[in-house]
Each structure stands twice: as structure tokens, then as C-alpha cells.
Write a protein that holds these residues in place. Structure first.
Motif: not given
Length: 112
Positions: A58-78
């Protein structure tokens, strides 16, 4: 004498090659296990899309998109830090990360 040098060289190269492949396999298996631990998958147009999600629904949504050669794991800590206040979603963009790789998928820029 010369035959002995060639035999030792061959043995060294063979042992080095086997060691390299064994260590590479063990290392990549461990990495794959780590990055896939909290991944969810959804079918979109008959292809599996991998994504991560954190935070309250129910919170506001933030969508993360990785760069070339990356993955969703790049955003895990943030995502872990922001998930207290936001719903965080990170997708694996084709054909990177844990996104399903298929030969019949159109990977052109227009298709994405």
C-alpha cells in the motif's frame, strides 16, 4: 629430457585448465544461488520475467531499471533501504539477469 619437459608442460596445462573450469563452475553456482534467492517470476506473453519486490503493497511505488548488462540485483541494497517507506520493484530487462532467454524472442530495441 625434451620429452620430459613436454610431458610436464602438458600436465601443468591440463591441471590448470581443469582447475579453472572447476573453480569457475563453483563460483558461478554460488553467485546464481545468491542473486536468485528473492526473485519472483511472472509470465508475460508466454515468457518468464524475473523481478524483485520489497516494501508494503500500500506504499508509493518506486520502479528500478538496470543498465546494459546489469540485473535487478544491482538495486538490492537500495531497495532494502527504501522498502521501509516505499514499495520497490526491480525488473530484469531482457535478456539480462534472470530474465528467461529464448531463441525465438525478439531482442530488438523496438520489441523491448
Amino acid at each position: 629430457m625434451e620429452r620430459s619437459i613436454l610431458t610436464n608442460t602438458f600436465k601443468t596445462l591440463l591441471m590448470g585448465t581443469v582447475s579453472f573450469y572447476l573453480l569457475t563452475y563453483l563460483s558461478s553456482s554460488s553467485v546464481l544461488k545468491t542473486i536468485s534467492s528473492d526473485v519472483r517470476k511472472i509470465n508475460i506473453d508466454s515468457i518468464q520475467v524475473a523481478y524483485r519486490e520489497a516494501g508494503q503493497s500500500n506504499s508509493k511505488v518506486v520502479v528500478f531499471l538496470h543498465g546494459f548488462g546489469g540485473s535487478s540485483y544491482d538495486w538490492k541494497e537500495l531497495m532494502d533501504m527504501l522498502s521501509e517507506s516505499y514499495r520497490c520493484i526491480a525488473f530484469d530487462i531482457p535478456p539480462f539477469g534472470l530474465f528467461e532467454k529464448r531463441l525465438d524472442f525478439d531482442y530488438s530495441d523496438e520489441s523491448m
